[in-house]
Write an enzyme that holds these catalytic residues in place. Structure first.
Site, PDB file in Angstrom:
ATOM      1  N   ASP A 210       1.005  -1.347   0.096  1.00  0.00           N
ATOM      2  CA  ASP A 210      -0.055  -0.030   0.121  1.00  0.00           C
ATOM      3  C   ASP A 210       0.815   1.286   0.067  1.00  0.00           C
ATOM      4  OD1 ASP A 210       0.357   0.876   2.992  1.00  0.00           O
ATOM      5  OD2 ASP A 210       0.205  -1.310   2.998  1.00  0.00           O
ATOM      6  N   ASP A 212       0.506   3.738   2.258  1.00  0.00           N
ATOM      7  CA  ASP A 212       0.271   4.166   3.662  1.00  0.00           C
ATOM      8  C   ASP A 212      -0.898   5.318   3.478  1.00  0.00           C
ATOM      9  OD1 ASP A 212       0.869   3.761   6.434  1.00  0.00           O
ATOM     10  OD2 ASP A 212       1.795   6.103   6.469  1.00  0.00           O
TER      11      ASP A 212
HETATM   12  N1  LIG Z   1       1.142   1.394   5.899  1.00  0.00           N
HETATM   13  C1  LIG Z   1       1.713   0.181   6.642  1.00  0.00           C
HETATM   14  N2  LIG Z   1       2.069   0.734   7.838  1.00  0.00           N
HETATM   15  C2  LIG Z   1       2.890  -0.288   8.652  1.00  0.00           C
HETATM   16  N3  LIG Z   1       2.659  -1.461   8.722  1.00  0.00           N
HETATM   17  C3  LIG Z   1       2.383  -1.865   7.228  1.00  0.00           C
HETATM   18  N4  LIG Z   1       2.375  -3.160   6.643  1.00  0.00           N
HETATM   19  C4  LIG Z   1       1.773  -3.074   5.599  1.00  0.00           C
HETATM   20  N5  LIG Z   1       1.303  -1.834   5.262  1.00  0.00           N
HETATM   21  C5  LIG Z   1       1.886  -0.953   6.384  1.00  0.00           C
END
Ligand SMILES: Nc1ncnc2[nH]cnc12
Ligand SMILES: CSC[C@H]1O[C@H](OP(=O)(O)O)[C@H](O)[C@@H]1O
Length: 290
Positions: A210, A212
């Site tokens: 992703d 974030d």
């Molecule tokens: N955006 C994110 N922040 C922290 N841990 C994660 N694991 C997968 N995506 C994450």
């Protein structure tokens, strides 16, 4: 030199690996308590391999409660020399897109609620963490990715957060801006610290799931989407792991960066002043120098 034994820690979505010969789940106890799960031992490409699911099968341990010390102790106890981890992560860079792999080389540690060292009063040690990952092992991961046809970003700084909630937008902007982090996750610290104390070569592979919450074209992190990306990329992660023994080869020389000798001059407490109970607990991790 002794044999190379590859350790693999599987993160979210990676709870076992297939294709191991003589595969056997082994329960290992440690002076630091039980590891996340039993460890899967076997052979891959003629090389001994030990696999451990970081959160346990069924994903039972939260990032704050993963028994990091027991995990590293158990891997060391089973003879692991070279440790690779696979982790889901968020990306702070447009070009590190969901589905990509990043070969992490540096860390910023924002975790606050986890034991971070095997050492303590009674046996004090200070190892260097300037270069927390192993260049030789990272080279092997790069070659394995090429052999497996997996796209891998050559380097990246991983911000380790405590969690379990994801970051606020203000945090996300700060980490990717001034702080210069490339990816974010909740587990590679204190894992990297402890691997160094246990004199293991360590190379973390981050799988981007992703953006974030900073990317305007993408919303906040959504676990269903994370799982979808993980599942779609599981075969690439497995192909990379399968190619690793051939890429790493036998351990013919000591680690050029000294990962395997990290404790050589690190222990400060005078032999006569050491806590016998702590020294006993350190048998696997630091037995070489104690
Ligand atoms: N955006 C994110 N922040 C922290 N841990 C994660 N694991 C997968 N995506 C994450
Ligand atoms: C499923 S999203 C959050 C979760 O996934 C990552 O785990 P791991 O590093 O073990 O792959 C992240 O660090 C969080 O623990």
């Amino acid at each position: 030199m002794g044999d190379t034994i590859i350790g693999i820690i599987g993160g979210s979505g990676v709870y076992e690996i297939d294709g191991l010969e003589d595969a056997e789940w082994q329960v290992v106890d440690t002076p630091w308590g039980p590891p996340s799960d039993a460890l899967l031992t076997g052979r891959l490409g003629g090389m001994r391999v030990v696999f451990l699911p970081r959160h346990g099968r069924g994903h039972v341990h939260s990032p704050s409660d993963v028994p990091y010390r027991a995990n590293i102790d158990a891997l060391k106890r089973l003879g692991v020399t070279d440790l690779v981890s696979v982790s889901a992560c968020g990306s702070f860079r447009e070009e590190m897109a969901p589905g990509d792999f990043v070969l992490v080389d540096q860390f910023i540690d924002r975790t606050v609620a986890r034991p971070k060292s095997f050492f303590a009063s009674g046996c004090v040690a200070h190892v260097s963490l300037a270069h927390p990952t192993c260049d030789r092992l990272r080279g092997a991961v790069t070659r394995a990715a090429e052999a497996a046809g997996v796209t891998l970003h050559a380097r990246g700084t991983y911000l380790a957060m405590e969690g379990p909630q994801f970051s606020t937008l203000a945090e996300s902007e700060m980490y990717r801006g001034h702080w210069g982090a490339d990816v974010i996750g909740m587990t590679n610290m204190p894992e990297a610290r402890l691997a160094r104390e246990a004199e293991l070569c360590y190379a973390p592979i981050a799988m981007v799931t992703d953006y974030d919450c900073w990317h305007e074209a993408h919303g906040a992190v959504d676990v269903a989407e994370v799982i979808r990306v993980l599942t779609a990329n599981a075969s690439a992660a497995k192909a990379l792991v399968k190619a690793l023994p051939g890429a790493l080869g036998a351990r013919e020389t000591p680690c050029p960066a000294g990962c395997d000798r990290a404790l050589e001059h690190a222990i400060m407490t005078a032999p006569t002043m050491r806590d016998a109970a702590l020294v006993e607990k350190l048998d696997a991790v630091a037995g070489r120098v104690l």
